[in-house]
Motif scaffolding. Structure first.
Motif, PDB file in Angstrom:
ATOM      1  N   GLN A   1       0.837  -1.195   0.000  1.00  0.00           N
ATOM      2  CA  GLN A   1       0.000   0.000   0.000  1.00  0.00           C
ATOM      3  C   GLN A   1       0.875   1.250   0.000  1.00  0.00           C
ATOM      4  OE1 GLN A   1      -2.838   0.141   3.207  1.00  0.00           O
ATOM      5  NE2 GLN A   1      -4.397   1.088   1.926  1.00  0.00           N
ATOM      6  N   VAL A   2       1.508   1.520  -1.154  1.00  0.00           N
ATOM      7  CA  VAL A   2       2.400   2.663  -1.308  1.00  0.00           C
ATOM      8  C   VAL A   2       1.745   3.756  -2.150  1.00  0.00           C
ATOM      9  CG1 VAL A   2       4.646   3.436  -2.163  1.00  0.00           C
ATOM     10  CG2 VAL A   2       4.420   1.168  -1.116  1.00  0.00           C
ATOM     11  N   LEU A   3       1.209   3.385  -3.300  1.00  0.00           N
ATOM     12  CA  LEU A   3       0.571   4.330  -4.213  1.00  0.00           C
ATOM     13  C   LEU A   3      -0.876   3.929  -4.456  1.00  0.00           C
ATOM     14  CD1 LEU A   3       3.419   4.587  -6.886  1.00  0.00           C
ATOM     15  CD2 LEU A   3       2.957   6.211  -5.039  1.00  0.00           C
ATOM     16  N   ASP A   4      -1.718   4.922  -4.744  1.00  0.00           N
ATOM     17  CA  ASP A   4      -3.093   4.593  -5.126  1.00  0.00           C
ATOM     18  C   ASP A   4      -3.199   4.566  -6.641  1.00  0.00           C
ATOM     19  OD1 ASP A   4      -3.091   7.232  -5.925  1.00  0.00           O
ATOM     20  OD2 ASP A   4      -4.547   7.911  -4.437  1.00  0.00           O
ATOM     21  N   ASN A   5      -4.383   4.274  -7.137  1.00  0.00           N
ATOM     22  CA  ASN A   5      -4.580   4.125  -8.578  1.00  0.00           C
ATOM     23  C   ASN A   5      -4.305   5.420  -9.337  1.00  0.00           C
ATOM     24  OD1 ASN A   5      -5.460   2.261 -10.726  1.00  0.00           O
ATOM     25  ND2 ASN A   5      -7.167   3.684 -10.958  1.00  0.00           N
ATOM     26  N   HIS A   6      -4.627   6.570  -8.707  1.00  0.00           N
ATOM     27  CA  HIS A   6      -4.403   7.855  -9.367  1.00  0.00           C
ATOM     28  C   HIS A   6      -2.918   8.114  -9.586  1.00  0.00           C
ATOM     29  CE1 HIS A   6      -8.575   8.328  -8.619  1.00  0.00           C
ATOM     30  NE2 HIS A   6      -8.463   8.629  -7.338  1.00  0.00           N
ATOM     31  N   ALA A   7      -2.113   7.832  -8.568  1.00  0.00           N
ATOM     32  CA  ALA A   7      -0.668   8.045  -8.682  1.00  0.00           C
ATOM     33  C   ALA A   7      -0.060   7.105  -9.717  1.00  0.00           C
ATOM     34  CB  ALA A   7      -0.003   7.838  -7.320  1.00  0.00           C
ATOM     35  N   ILE A   8      -0.550   5.872  -9.767  1.00  0.00           N
ATOM     36  CA  ILE A   8      -0.064   4.921 -10.765  1.00  0.00           C
ATOM     37  C   ILE A   8      -0.365   5.418 -12.169  1.00  0.00           C
ATOM     38  CG2 ILE A   8      -0.358   2.596 -11.695  1.00  0.00           C
ATOM     39  CD1 ILE A   8       1.192   2.556  -9.150  1.00  0.00           C
ATOM     40  N   ASN A   9      -1.580   5.915 -12.367  1.00  0.00           N
ATOM     41  CA  ASN A   9      -1.959   6.443 -13.686  1.00  0.00           C
ATOM     42  C   ASN A   9      -1.076   7.622 -14.087  1.00  0.00           C
ATOM     43  OD1 ASN A   9      -4.028   4.590 -13.936  1.00  0.00           O
ATOM     44  ND2 ASN A   9      -5.605   5.982 -13.191  1.00  0.00           N
ATOM     45  N   LEU A  10      -0.819   8.515 -13.136  1.00  0.00           N
ATOM     46  CA  LEU A  10       0.004   9.690 -13.417  1.00  0.00           C
ATOM     47  C   LEU A  10       1.419   9.288 -13.812  1.00  0.00           C
ATOM     48  CD1 LEU A  10       0.386  12.759 -13.427  1.00  0.00           C
ATOM     49  CD2 LEU A  10       0.875  12.641 -10.976  1.00  0.00           C
ATOM     50  N   LEU A  11       2.023   8.377 -13.061  1.00  0.00           N
ATOM     51  CA  LEU A  11       3.388   7.943 -13.360  1.00  0.00           C
ATOM     52  C   LEU A  11       3.460   7.213 -14.697  1.00  0.00           C
ATOM     53  CD1 LEU A  11       4.556   6.686  -9.843  1.00  0.00           C
ATOM     54  CD2 LEU A  11       5.333   8.736 -11.049  1.00  0.00           C
ATOM     55  N   SER A  12       2.466   6.389 -14.975  1.00  0.00           N
ATOM     56  CA  SER A  12       2.450   5.656 -16.241  1.00  0.00           C
ATOM     57  C   SER A  12       2.364   6.612 -17.423  1.00  0.00           C
ATOM     58  CB  SER A  12       1.268   4.685 -16.271  1.00  0.00           C
ATOM     59  OG  SER A  12       1.352   3.745 -15.228  1.00  0.00           O
ATOM     60  N   CYS A  13       1.481   7.614 -17.323  1.00  0.00           N
ATOM     61  CA  CYS A  13       1.349   8.597 -18.397  1.00  0.00           C
ATOM     62  C   CYS A  13       2.640   9.392 -18.577  1.00  0.00           C
ATOM     63  CB  CYS A  13       0.189   9.555 -18.100  1.00  0.00           C
ATOM     64  SG  CYS A  13      -1.453   8.812 -18.265  1.00  0.00           S
ATOM     65  N   LEU A  14       3.282   9.746 -17.467  1.00  0.00           N
ATOM     66  CA  LEU A  14       4.521  10.526 -17.529  1.00  0.00           C
ATOM     67  C   LEU A  14       5.625   9.753 -18.238  1.00  0.00           C
ATOM     68  CD1 LEU A  14       6.279  12.944 -16.757  1.00  0.00           C
ATOM     69  CD2 LEU A  14       6.674  11.853 -14.530  1.00  0.00           C
ATOM     70  N   PHE A  15       5.866   8.518 -17.806  1.00  0.00           N
ATOM     71  CA  PHE A  15       6.950   7.733 -18.399  1.00  0.00           C
ATOM     72  C   PHE A  15       6.651   7.380 -19.858  1.00  0.00           C
ATOM     73  CE2 PHE A  15       7.823   6.408 -13.846  1.00  0.00           C
ATOM     74  CZ  PHE A  15       8.959   7.196 -13.741  1.00  0.00           C
ATOM     75  N   THR A  16       5.395   7.101 -20.163  1.00  0.00           N
ATOM     76  CA  THR A  16       5.040   6.784 -21.545  1.00  0.00           C
ATOM     77  C   THR A  16       5.194   8.009 -22.442  1.00  0.00           C
ATOM     78  OG1 THR A  16       3.447   5.145 -20.747  1.00  0.00           O
ATOM     79  CG2 THR A  16       3.262   5.814 -23.044  1.00  0.00           C
ATOM     80  N   ALA A  17       4.821   9.182 -21.921  1.00  0.00           N
ATOM     81  CA  ALA A  17       4.970  10.423 -22.691  1.00  0.00           C
ATOM     82  C   ALA A  17       6.443  10.700 -22.998  1.00  0.00           C
ATOM     83  CB  ALA A  17       4.365  11.587 -21.918  1.00  0.00           C
ATOM     84  N   ILE A  18       7.325  10.373 -22.074  1.00  0.00           N
ATOM     85  CA  ILE A  18       8.755  10.595 -22.282  1.00  0.00           C
ATOM     86  C   ILE A  18       9.318   9.612 -23.308  1.00  0.00           C
ATOM     87  CG2 ILE A  18      11.019  10.466 -21.164  1.00  0.00           C
ATOM     88  CD1 ILE A  18       9.672  11.485 -18.609  1.00  0.00           C
ATOM     89  N   LEU A  19       8.809   8.384 -23.305  1.00  0.00           N
ATOM     90  CA  LEU A  19       9.317   7.354 -24.205  1.00  0.00           C
ATOM     91  C   LEU A  19       8.758   7.464 -25.621  1.00  0.00           C
ATOM     92  CD1 LEU A  19      10.931   4.670 -24.548  1.00  0.00           C
ATOM     93  CD2 LEU A  19       8.815   3.476 -23.945  1.00  0.00           C
ATOM     94  N   THR A  20       7.516   7.892 -25.754  1.00  0.00           N
ATOM     95  CA  THR A  20       6.829   7.872 -27.054  1.00  0.00           C
ATOM     96  C   THR A  20       7.557   8.654 -28.142  1.00  0.00           C
ATOM     97  OG1 THR A  20       4.696   7.530 -25.970  1.00  0.00           O
ATOM     98  CG2 THR A  20       4.653   8.336 -28.223  1.00  0.00           C
ATOM     99  N   PRO A  21       8.084   9.860 -27.879  1.00  0.00           N
ATOM    100  CA  PRO A  21       8.793  10.562 -28.955  1.00  0.00           C
ATOM    101  C   PRO A  21       9.952   9.751 -29.564  1.00  0.00           C
ATOM    102  CG  PRO A  21       8.334  12.062 -27.162  1.00  0.00           C
ATOM    103  CD  PRO A  21       7.961  10.704 -26.675  1.00  0.00           C
ATOM    104  N   SER A  22      10.641   8.972 -28.752  1.00  0.00           N
ATOM    105  CA  SER A  22      11.717   8.122 -29.287  1.00  0.00           C
ATOM    106  C   SER A  22      11.157   7.042 -30.195  1.00  0.00           C
ATOM    107  CB  SER A  22      12.513   7.499 -28.139  1.00  0.00           C
ATOM    108  OG  SER A  22      13.150   8.499 -27.355  1.00  0.00           O
ATOM    109  N   ILE A  23      10.006   6.486 -29.797  1.00  0.00           N
ATOM    110  CA  ILE A  23       9.340   5.490 -30.647  1.00  0.00           C
ATOM    111  C   ILE A  23       8.924   6.132 -31.964  1.00  0.00           C
ATOM    112  CG2 ILE A  23       7.327   3.973 -30.824  1.00  0.00           C
ATOM    113  CD1 ILE A  23       7.379   3.743 -27.760  1.00  0.00           C
ATOM    114  N   ALA A  24       8.345   7.316 -31.873  1.00  0.00           N
ATOM    115  CA  ALA A  24       7.889   8.026 -33.080  1.00  0.00           C
ATOM    116  C   ALA A  24       9.058   8.369 -33.987  1.00  0.00           C
ATOM    117  CB  ALA A  24       7.133   9.289 -32.676  1.00  0.00           C
ATOM    118  N   GLN A  25      10.163   8.743 -33.406  1.00  0.00           N
ATOM    119  CA  GLN A  25      11.346   9.108 -34.204  1.00  0.00           C
ATOM    120  C   GLN A  25      11.836   7.920 -35.022  1.00  0.00           C
ATOM    121  OE1 GLN A  25      14.201  11.059 -31.676  1.00  0.00           O
ATOM    122  NE2 GLN A  25      15.282  11.990 -33.393  1.00  0.00           N
TER     123      GLN A  25
END
Length: 325
Positions: free
Chosen positions: A298-322
């Motif tokens: 019981q460290v993070l709730d669902n909202h925090a998990i969603n936020l972190l997932s969106c953040l890391f995916t947003a950082i990675l996606t431009p490299s995929i697109a490139q």
């Protein structure tokens, strides 16, 4: 025209004119403000009116509560004013994820102890799924101004990077929502825990299925398709012909949705508590005397998990697109 519509018009139009006049005055004295010279009052009007309309519809259909509607209008204005393709991504996410949340709601009640009637989203849920995209949108606004342009890393690297970051954030949010809301009720097979491969009850944080992974990729592809179609409508055909193939962003969205869902599941398995209630058999997210632990802490709730997932995916996606576009 109804009285409330007249009131809305009489408020929106003056507000838009004030914003337009203010930005026009500021761009004359601000360094780098030339990008706002061509902004018309109509763009302000559209950027305010459409998010408000969508929020009101969300309230009427019980997809949003009042706080979620207010947060949605704020985020919607930022994204819409900056780039209409950003608004399209937000709109696709909001509409399709709301439909997914309400899909077979009665069956979900028997699986998820904390299922929310009607699937109404509050301001926390809205921001956790869209604040990363809104922040990238503000950076885009400062770099390129409010405009639509194709993704081309060779000519406009920064704006292309930020645009694909916005796509990635929404693809992650949409892919994960589709997977969690649809896969749970579309298959009778129990998911496996992403960290161990062991079978776990449906609704367990970190549980994945093959159909869930496929659905998450489809959810991300839907965001990429919306972005691509808006470009076809908004950008001059001659400009698009001279740019790299923009349809490939559908593939980028699919990969981002798939990766984002996997990341969300991994973080959920590690940092969210999942247990099964011994009497009801429902999966719960809080420990208790009659709750048997399945996985996670019981460290993070669902909202925090969603936020972190969106953040890391947003950082990675431009490299995929490139690599793809």
């Amino acid at each position: 025209m109804a009285i409330k519509e007249l009131i809305a018009v009489n408020i929106l139009v003056p507000v838009c004119l004030i914003l337009w006049a203010g930005s026009s005055a500021l761009c004359k004295v601000a360094v780098g403000g030339k990008a706002f010279d061509s902004v018309t009052p109509g763009r302000y009007l559209f950027s305010l009116a459409v998010p408000i309309f969508v929020a009101v519809e969300g309230l009427r259909k019980r997809s949003l509560d009042l706080s979620g509607a207010l947060a949605g209008v704020t985020v919607g204005f930022i994204l819409t004013f900056t780039n209409y393709s950003f608004f399209t991504s937000l709109f696709v996410f909001f509409v399709t994820s709301s439909k997914a949340t309400k899909f077979r709601a009665e069956k979900k009640k028997t699986i998820e102890h904390e299922f929310i009637e009607g699937g109404q989203r509050n301001w926390i849920q809205v921001l956790c799924n869209s604040v990363v995209a809104a922040q990238l949108s503000l950076f885009y606004l400062l770099d390129s101004g409010p405009q639509e342009q194709p993704i081309d890393f060779n000519i406009s690297f920064t704006s292309s990077w930020l645009g694909m970051g916005v796509l990635g954030a929404f693809a992650c949010a949409n892919g994960d929502t589709w997977a969690s809301e649809l896969a749970t009720v579309l298959t009778e097979k129990k998911p496996v825990l992403i960290t161990t491969g062991e079978t776990v009850p449906r609704g367990t944080n970190g549980g994945v299925t093959l159909i869930g992974l496929f659905i998450s990729a489809a959810g991300g592809a839907a965001i990429g398709l919306g972005y691509y179609l808006s470009e076809l409508v908004l950008i001059d055909a001659r400009v698009l012909l001279s740019a790299p193939p923009q349809w490939r962003m559908v593939m980028v969205g699919a990969i981002a949705g798939f990766f984002g869902s996997l990341l969300d599941s991994f973080l959920g398995a590690k940092f969210q508590f999942s247990g099964v209630h011994c009497e009801t058999g429902a999966v719960v997210e809080e420990p208790g005397p009659k709750v048997k632990h399945i996985c996670g802490r019981q460290v993070l709730d669902n909202h925090a998990i969603n936020l972190l997932s969106c953040l890391f995916t947003a950082i990675l996606t431009p490299s995929i697109a490139q690599a793809i576009i």
